[in-house]
Design a protein around this motif. Structure first.
Motif, PDB file in Angstrom:
ATOM      1  N   PHE A  16       0.227   4.263  -5.291  1.00 56.88           N
ATOM      2  CA  PHE A  16       0.549   4.577  -6.678  1.00 56.88           C
ATOM      3  C   PHE A  16       1.533   3.559  -7.255  1.00 56.88           C
ATOM      4  O   PHE A  16       1.315   3.014  -8.343  1.00 56.88           O
ATOM      5  N   VAL A  17       2.628   3.289  -6.524  1.00 58.26           N
ATOM      6  CA  VAL A  17       3.676   2.417  -7.057  1.00 58.26           C
ATOM      7  C   VAL A  17       3.319   0.939  -6.950  1.00 58.26           C
ATOM      8  O   VAL A  17       4.017   0.102  -7.540  1.00 58.26           O
ATOM      9  N   LEU A  18       2.264   0.596  -6.209  1.00 60.03           N
ATOM     10  CA  LEU A  18       1.824  -0.791  -6.116  1.00 60.03           C
ATOM     11  C   LEU A  18       0.659  -1.098  -7.044  1.00 60.03           C
ATOM     12  O   LEU A  18       0.588  -2.192  -7.621  1.00 60.03           O
ATOM     13  N   PHE A  19      -0.249  -0.151  -7.186  1.00 64.06           N
ATOM     14  CA  PHE A  19      -1.472  -0.420  -7.936  1.00 64.06           C
ATOM     15  C   PHE A  19      -1.221  -0.470  -9.442  1.00 64.06           C
ATOM     16  O   PHE A  19      -1.783  -1.318 -10.145  1.00 64.06           O
ATOM     17  N   ILE A  20      -0.397   0.429  -9.972  1.00 71.27           N
ATOM     18  CA  ILE A  20      -0.166   0.470 -11.422  1.00 71.27           C
ATOM     19  C   ILE A  20       0.480  -0.816 -11.927  1.00 71.27           C
ATOM     20  O   ILE A  20       0.028  -1.381 -12.936  1.00 71.27           O
ATOM     21  N   PRO A  21       1.545  -1.359 -11.281  1.00 72.16           N
ATOM     22  CA  PRO A  21       2.073  -2.649 -11.751  1.00 72.16           C
ATOM     23  C   PRO A  21       1.049  -3.772 -11.694  1.00 72.16           C
ATOM     24  O   PRO A  21       1.019  -4.635 -12.581  1.00 72.16           O
ATOM     25  N   TYR A  22       0.204  -3.771 -10.648  1.00 67.30           N
ATOM     26  CA  TYR A  22      -0.814  -4.812 -10.557  1.00 67.30           C
ATOM     27  C   TYR A  22      -1.812  -4.710 -11.707  1.00 67.30           C
ATOM     28  O   TYR A  22      -2.154  -5.713 -12.342  1.00 67.30           O
ATOM     29  N   SER A  23      -2.280  -3.501 -11.990  1.00 70.18           N
ATOM     30  CA  SER A  23      -3.247  -3.336 -13.081  1.00 70.18           C
ATOM     31  C   SER A  23      -2.619  -3.687 -14.431  1.00 70.18           C
ATOM     32  O   SER A  23      -3.288  -4.247 -15.310  1.00 70.18           O
TER      33      SER A  23
END
Length: 634
Positions: free
Chosen positions: A69-76
């Protein structure tokens, strides 16, 4: 018309370009909320309602989902802003100030985040209903009931808010460092060309090859966790080098396959345009797929392992203890009650014992007689018996006391250790202490007659003709003992409960099924995340690719030739990480599970699932490539 109106129209006109960011947010919220709705459920986490053997399985999957959750949202969001920054650059050339840009960017992100949060929580609530239904009615965890749980919404909103706040802060910092010309060129920025390095590819292969004996010798043979960690770090580094130079495989295929370069020269040329950024995404995707394959193989053997452990830890089909004036019932009454419920008793054993808050004391003669042992313990000594199964996958403390003192009225009797043995003599039971000491009969009688620190009890051990269908009979016995003891059910369960093989097996079965269920969602999440990240990357390159294909179309390149080029490119985008993940997941699935005898089975499950995933991925790449070409309208 204000700059805000223009920006809003740009966003609305290009919403299809940004919808992946919105859907990615909703996807992440739905998955996290589904788990939060369970680990914040007070009834589910209460050991009086749901056994902690089952409920504890929610922690690890929830942690993995939270990390994603905390890694994917910043990447997107980074991919979203790569396209949006070009629009802001145009507005700034028209006179829009940096403050207005940042204000607009923050308002825009807050609007999307707010809509995503509402949509994610709404859809997550619906998915949580499915979670609850499967866990309660399919797996059979009856202690889990749905209720409006505010805490689950709070946890999800808090984590999402903190993630968005971090993302915005980093975005603002990055935005302020960029020049105006960089904003305008961001969408069309080409990557710095880099030369392929066959040496780095070979070095990566060497690292991966070295990591295998590190793991097999250092961890599997020497049982050193340190070597497992070192091996894991080496194979990650090696896979990084290999995936960073994976396009050099084109040179290998060109030497092996006649006409390969002539047939794929357009694909090879386009493939190297984004080799640098593709390798970074490919490495992350490979690790995600590797974790997915590893967990798939490990959970595949979990059912068999947990149920086997339940049976090995329960050598008798029914065990209860007569102590503290409770469970004082005749054997014939229990046998008749079981017979009325279709359970045939083959034998009943009983063993006298003494217990305090730490030790169970067992007389030597009864232990040898009832459990078929041949212990020889001189007077003045004791034997420590550890009821462990070394094949259950857990590390056990086998430290035994060298001496133990017993208060026998006017004197203290001190016994010294005669050694220890590892053997499961009888089932675990709440009326028993944690440690078992076998004493010479003379010492046992002296402590029983003179010590006031120990309570005397009788352990009843029943064997059935068939334990698999004894659930109804066990339930009848539990109710009978509860009625005779005249205590509340929680007190009965905590202190005087009769333990049985069928209940242990059912508990292990439910625990394994619950773990399989939640890990399935985590594995789907990892696979989806790997593909979504690559999809984001391809979409970010879409306009550049369309310009290239339009130029080739004017030169006479056919649609089928362009499709071949796109397929070649997408195979390099999607397939290497699956192959790398398959190798890593299977290898470490063997290593970790070999500790308790399931190494090859776990590796086999990982390979089977990984090969199926690779085949599915290849079919999807072919369909994805055709849809990508059709999307260009050429």
């Amino acid at each position: 018309m204000t700059f805000f109106d223009i920006s809003r129209k740009m966003l609305r006109a290009n919403f299809r370009r940004y919808r992946l960011y919105f859907l990615g947010n909703v996807f992440s919220l739905v998955l996290f909320y589904s788990f939060a709705a369970i680990f914040t459920n007070q009834a589910f986490m209460n050991p009086k309602s749901v056994n902690s053997y089952i409920s504890s399985n929610i922690y690890a999957p929830s942690l993995f989902v939270g990390i994603f959750f905390v890694l994917f949202i910043p990447y997107s969001y980074q991919q979203f802003m790569k396209l949006r920054q070009h629009d802001y650059g145009i507005l700034m050339t028209m006179g829009m100030s940096e403050t207005e840009v940042l204000t607009n960017m923050l308002l825009e992100q807050c609007l999307i985040a707010g809509i995503s949060l509402l949509a994610g929580l709404l859809l997550g609530t619906l998915i949580a209903f499915v979670f609850y239904f499967v866990i309660q009615h399919v797996i059979g965890v009856s202690g889990l009931h749905w209720y409006f749980n505010v805490e689950s919404y709070q946890w999800t909103a808090l984590l999402y808010g903190l993630t968005i706040l971090f993302t915005l802060v980093m975005s603002v910092i990055g935005f302020k460092k960029m020049e105006l010309i960089d904003l305008i060129k961001e969408k069309f920025r080409g990557e710095r060309k880099r030369k392929s390095s066959r040496g780095q590819l070979i070095f990566g292969v060497i690292l991966v090859s070295v990591s295998v004996p590190m793991m097999l010798i250092g961890y599997v043979q020497a049982n050193s966790v340190l070597w497992l960690e070192i091996s894991f770090g080496v194979i990650l580094a090696g896979s990084g080098f290999i995936l960073a130079q994976v396009e050099t495989l084109d040179n290998v295929w060109a030497k092996i396959i006649p006409g390969f370069r002539d047939h794929h020269f357009l694909g090879i040329a386009f493939n190297r345009q984004h080799a640098g950024s593709r390798s970074r995404i490919g490495i992350i995707a490979a690790w995600l797929v590797g974790f997915c394959v590893f967990f798939a193989g490990s959970t595949g053997i979990m059912y068999q392992a947990l149920t086997k452990d339940a049976i090995s830890n329960s050598p008798y089909d029914l065990v209860y203890s007569q102590i503290f004036g409770k469970n004082q019932v005749a054997d014939r009454n229990i046998v008749n009650l079981l017979a009325q419920n279709g359970v045939t008793v083959q034998g009943v054993k009983q063993v006298d014992y003494l217990r305090n808050g730490v030790y169970n004391l067992l007389p030597l003669s009864e232990v040898n007689k009832e459990f078929g042992t041949s212990y020889q313990i001189p007077q003045g000594e004791f034997l420590t018996v550890f009821q462990f199964d070394f094949q259950d996958g857990y590390r056990h403390d086998l430290t035994s006391p060298s001496t133990v003192g017993f208060d026998c009225g006017q004197e203290t009797m001190e016994l010294k250790s005669a050694g220890s043995d590892v053997r499961i003599l009888f089932n675990r039971n709440p009326t028993l202490a944690d440690r078992n000491l076998v004493l010479n009969d003379a010492d046992y009688r002296k402590i029983a007659g003179q010590s006031s620190d120990f309570w005397a009890g009788i352990l009843k051990l029943y064997s059935f003709k068939q334990w698999q269908n004894s659930g109804k009979g066990i339930a009848a016995v539990q109710n009978y003992l509860l009625e005779k003891n005249r205590v509340d059910k929680p007190v009965q369960q905590r202190y005087y409960w009769a333990t049985s093989r069928v209940e242990s097996y059912t508990l292990a079965q439910q625990s394994a099924e619950f773990l399989l269920f939640v890990m399935f969602f985590v594995e789907v999440l990892f696979c989806a995340a790997a593909n979504i990240m690559i999809h984001f990357k391809i979409k970010a390159e879409g306009e550049e690719e369309q310009r290239l294909l339009s130029g080739l179309c004017r030169l006479g390149v056919t649609a089928e030739e362009m499709l071949t080029m796109i397929r070649h490119k997408n195979i390099y985008y999607f397939m290497p990480q699956v192959i790398a993940g398959l190798f890593m997941g299977s290898l470490y699935g063997y290593a970790v599970n070999e500790f308790y005898g399931y190494g090859w089975q776990a590796a086999g499950y990982s390979l089977l699932i990984g090969l199926g995933l690779a085949a599915l991925q290849f079919v999807m790449v072919l369909r994805y490539s055709r849809r990508e070409l059709l999307g260009f309208g050429l």
